[in-house]
Structures are given as structure tokens and as C-alpha cells.
Design an enzyme around this catalytic site. Sequence first.
Site, short mmCIF file in Angstrom:
data_model
loop_
_atom_site.label_atom_id
_atom_site.label_comp_id
_atom_site.label_asym_id
_atom_site.label_seq_id
_atom_site.Cartn_x
_atom_site.Cartn_y
_atom_site.Cartn_z
N HIS A 24 -40.62 19.04 -53.08
CA HIS A 24 -39.92 20.33 -53.05
C HIS A 24 -39.78 20.91 -54.46
CE1 HIS A 24 -38.40 20.18 -48.80
NE2 HIS A 24 -38.87 18.95 -48.96
N GLN A 71 -52.14 13.55 -59.93
CA GLN A 71 -52.95 13.84 -58.74
C GLN A 71 -53.90 15.02 -58.92
OE1 GLN A 71 -51.75 12.91 -54.67
NE2 GLN A 71 -51.58 15.12 -54.33
N ASN A 74 -47.82 19.52 -49.92
CA ASN A 74 -48.30 19.73 -51.28
C ASN A 74 -49.67 19.11 -51.49
OD1 ASN A 74 -46.15 21.20 -52.19
ND2 ASN A 74 -45.10 19.49 -53.15
N SER A 75 -49.85 17.89 -51.00
CA SER A 75 -51.15 17.22 -51.15
C SER A 75 -52.25 18.00 -50.44
CB SER A 75 -51.08 15.79 -50.61
OG SER A 75 -50.29 14.97 -51.46
N ASP A 94 -34.43 26.54 -51.95
CA ASP A 94 -35.13 25.79 -50.92
C ASP A 94 -34.47 26.08 -49.58
OD1 ASP A 94 -36.01 23.61 -49.18
OD2 ASP A 94 -36.70 22.62 -51.01
N HIS A 132 -51.45 11.01 -46.56
CA HIS A 132 -50.42 11.10 -45.53
C HIS A 132 -50.27 12.52 -45.02
CE1 HIS A 132 -48.56 12.54 -49.13
NE2 HIS A 132 -47.35 12.65 -48.62
N THR A 167 -41.07 25.29 -48.39
CA THR A 167 -42.06 24.43 -49.04
C THR A 167 -43.00 23.80 -48.03
OG1 THR A 167 -40.55 22.54 -48.97
CG2 THR A 167 -40.52 23.89 -50.96
N ASP A 226 -43.40 16.54 -41.30
CA ASP A 226 -44.35 17.62 -41.00
C ASP A 226 -45.80 17.18 -40.97
OD1 ASP A 226 -44.29 17.06 -43.76
OD2 ASP A 226 -44.94 19.08 -44.30
N GLN A 227 -46.07 15.92 -41.26
CA GLN A 227 -47.44 15.50 -41.58
C GLN A 227 -48.39 15.53 -40.39
OE1 GLN A 227 -46.58 11.76 -43.58
NE2 GLN A 227 -45.18 12.84 -44.96
N GLU A 244 -53.04 21.13 -52.48
CA GLU A 244 -53.76 20.80 -53.70
C GLU A 244 -55.22 20.50 -53.41
OE1 GLU A 244 -49.82 18.94 -55.96
OE2 GLU A 244 -51.43 17.61 -55.30
#
Length: 459
Positions: free
Chosen positions: A22, A337, A356-357, A115, A352, A137, A376-377, A360
Site C-alpha cells: 500500500h 524487484q 503491485n507485482s 488509502d 502470488h 491500491t 485479492d490474488q 510491475e
Amino acid sequence: MGHENKAKKAHVLIFPFPAQGHINPMLQFAKRLVSKGVKATLVSTVFLSKTTFSDPTSSIDIQTISDGFDEGGYNQAGSPDVYLPTFWSVGSKSLASLIKKLVDAGHPIDAIVYDAFLDFALDVAKQFGIRTAAFFTQACAVNSVYYHVSKGLLQLPLPGPKVSLPGLPPLEVSELPSFVCHHGSYPAWFDVVVNHQFSNIDEADWVFLNIFYDLEKEAVDWMSQFWNVMTIGPTIPSMYLDRRLENDKHYGMHLFKPKTGTCMNWLSGKPKSSVVYVSFGSMAELDVVQMAELAWGLKGSNCYFMWVVRESEQAKLPKNFIEETAEKGLVVSWCPQLEVLSHESIGCFLTHCGFNSVLEALSLGVPLLAMPQWTDQGTNAKYVEDVWEIGMRARSDEENGLVTREIVKHCIKESTEGEKGKEARKNASKWKNLARKAVDEGGSSDKNIDEFVTKLLGD
């Protein structure tokens, strides 16, 4: 912006939930504001300000508030059931004190970007007559699910195997956020993401989405019926997208210290597109059995791999695994990363699927192998495979619930050598170009940020 507005410097308070996933996007958004002549102040908790690795050259001011656990933060509380209500109670009072302190020091605040988890920030801002922007986010699809639950439009427990919501593809129950599909799990977090996020959001002046419009345009259009929505992402360091913010290569704050030299030196000796990068972020925890299946699946693939295993998780690795895979693998406790994902040796990202990942990787054109864990994954993974088509999912075995070593091995081979992998790489390159276009000067996200700044300066 007109010359007459330049004399005034708007001041925006940026208030993320105190977790890496976040903080990073909101901190990056703050840099965008600074580049447009705005003074930005990031609100951190007392504990995080003492323990994070931050950039001393940053243009962002940092102020602290208390979350009630100044010596240990979330870990000191021991559970979300203790931490979250305490943070809401103590944090709201502490935030009000900070605003008063800044006003008294001659630094009045024009807006608070908070947030969306932290609904109390809007209530505090209203006490001072300060405008507000809720910052999501997570993906629009995820927040749409939470919104429908909060309004009673999606009943829990879920009555059927599939869910259809406006602006979203049909979703299997297993593809919904875990707080929804596993009703009753993590009740404290459910309260935050469902009840708190939407308790007063109708009163926010803006709702910011950390995406670009093309990524979820149907969901954005649906949300725009209710709120003053602006897509302002992807908020990743400028040097990986538009390169307009000079030397902006890092978010500027880390909860863990990256092993940068070790990682980059190792990658530099590997062939192009040959390495599987593996990371499950800053919070996800695999159990010992799943850790072993993943480990032996990586070994069995015979691919080069770089695996981020946090220090707190390394005891779960199989005995002698690191030694037995030394010729092909590197295990590190944390890594930079973005630098890793942008390295030409990376062939795919086993993740996962934290948002963000995903953003990116998408912004850097790296295909994904999704192995979602919670929150949320699962929804993000659905979009990765079936909507954005930038990767595939490693699905768990129906009998034991594990992503077995055979599944891991097969998925890595398909991602790196198969037709699905080739298609994912092609689509990832397409989305990379669209992401850059959105944040380039005059792009959709850039225009929205300009509009926000102009509104602040114009009043």
C-alpha cells in the site's frame, strides 16, 4: 496551468495503510505530484518510520502518527483483531493532531489522499474542511466485488458456483477475493475491505485508481456512475515507464533490505529470458508442505531460478535444497524487484499475484505464472490468465489442495517454452506499451493527475 497559480504551492497529505503493497504505489503517486509543483507529505506510523529503509534524498516529506503500537507495529499487536480496531481508534486522533500541527506550523493542507482502507481519514479531513481523495491500491474488479457485498447486492455465503457483476467477466467462486469466497475467514480484514472501505466513500471528492483506463475500462465506467473516478496509474518509478522523473528508479522505502548486488550480479551471468523469478511478496506465507512442492518443482524444471524467501520463511525450505540447486538457483531474503523484472535474463515471474507485482510485471512486459494465496490474488490471477492474457495459473490439485511439484514443473515449462508462454509474452509487450502511453505526457493517467493539481491550485 496559468502563471498566476504558480505562486501558490498546493500541499497534499498522502496517507497509506502501513504495509509495503500500500505504501509503494501511494509514495510513487506523491512523487508524481511533486514533479508537478505540489508539496507532498507522506504519513507513516511511528514504528515504520524507525524500521523502514528510506531514501534520504527523497523529495517527499515524512510525518508520523501513532497506530497504537509504536514499538512493534502489526507484529506487536499479534493479530489483526487487535491491530486494526486499535489503529482506527488511535490513528484518527493522531492524524487530527498531525493536521493541526502542520496548520499551526504554516503548512496548511489542501487535500488528503488516503488509502481507501482508512475510512477514518475522510472523517478527520471533514473536521478541518479538507478535500479528500480515496486511493484504491487494489484492482477495480476486486473493489467492485467488495462494494457489491457491502451494499448487500452480493449475498454471503455465495448461493451458486458463479458470480456475474457489472463490468466484470463471469467469476467462479474460487476467483473471488478470499475474504468473500471463504466467508467467515479473517473477519477483521473483511470488516476493513468491505465495511470500512465503503462506509463513507460517497463523501470523497475524488476516487483514485492505481490502473490505467484501458486495463479495466468496463469496471471504471461502471464505478464512474457513483464517484468522481480518476485512473492515475500504474504508479511505478518513472525510469521504468516514461523516464520523465530523472533518477526515479526506486519507490524509496523498503520494509526489508534488498540484496541488490547479489541478485544483479547473479542475473548478469544468465542467458536472455532464461530465469524464472519467484516471489510471494512481503506478507504471503506458504506452509512447509507447499514450500517443499514448489522447491522440488523448481528443481525439476531444470530452469535457472531466483527465489525470494523472506528470512522468516527460510526454515521451511527442504533440507539441503539450496546446496542441491546451487548450479541453477539463487535464494535471497529480498530483492530490488523492479530491477530484477527489467533484467533481460528474466523469462517469467512466478508470483502470488499481489496487485503491485502484477502491475510491475505488466508494465515491464514480463509474463506471469500465477500462484495466488489469499485476499485479492485469486481475482488478479483470473485477469492475468483470461482477461489480460499475460500468463497462466498454476492450479492446485483437487485432491490435496496443493500446487504439486508436477504442476509447478509443467507450468514453468509451458510458461518458458510453450505456446501459452509465447502468447503471454506477446500480450505482455502490448500492455507494457499501453501502460507507458498512459503515463506519458498527455496520456490518460497523466491528464487526470494534471486535472487534480489544477483543481487544487485553482481554488
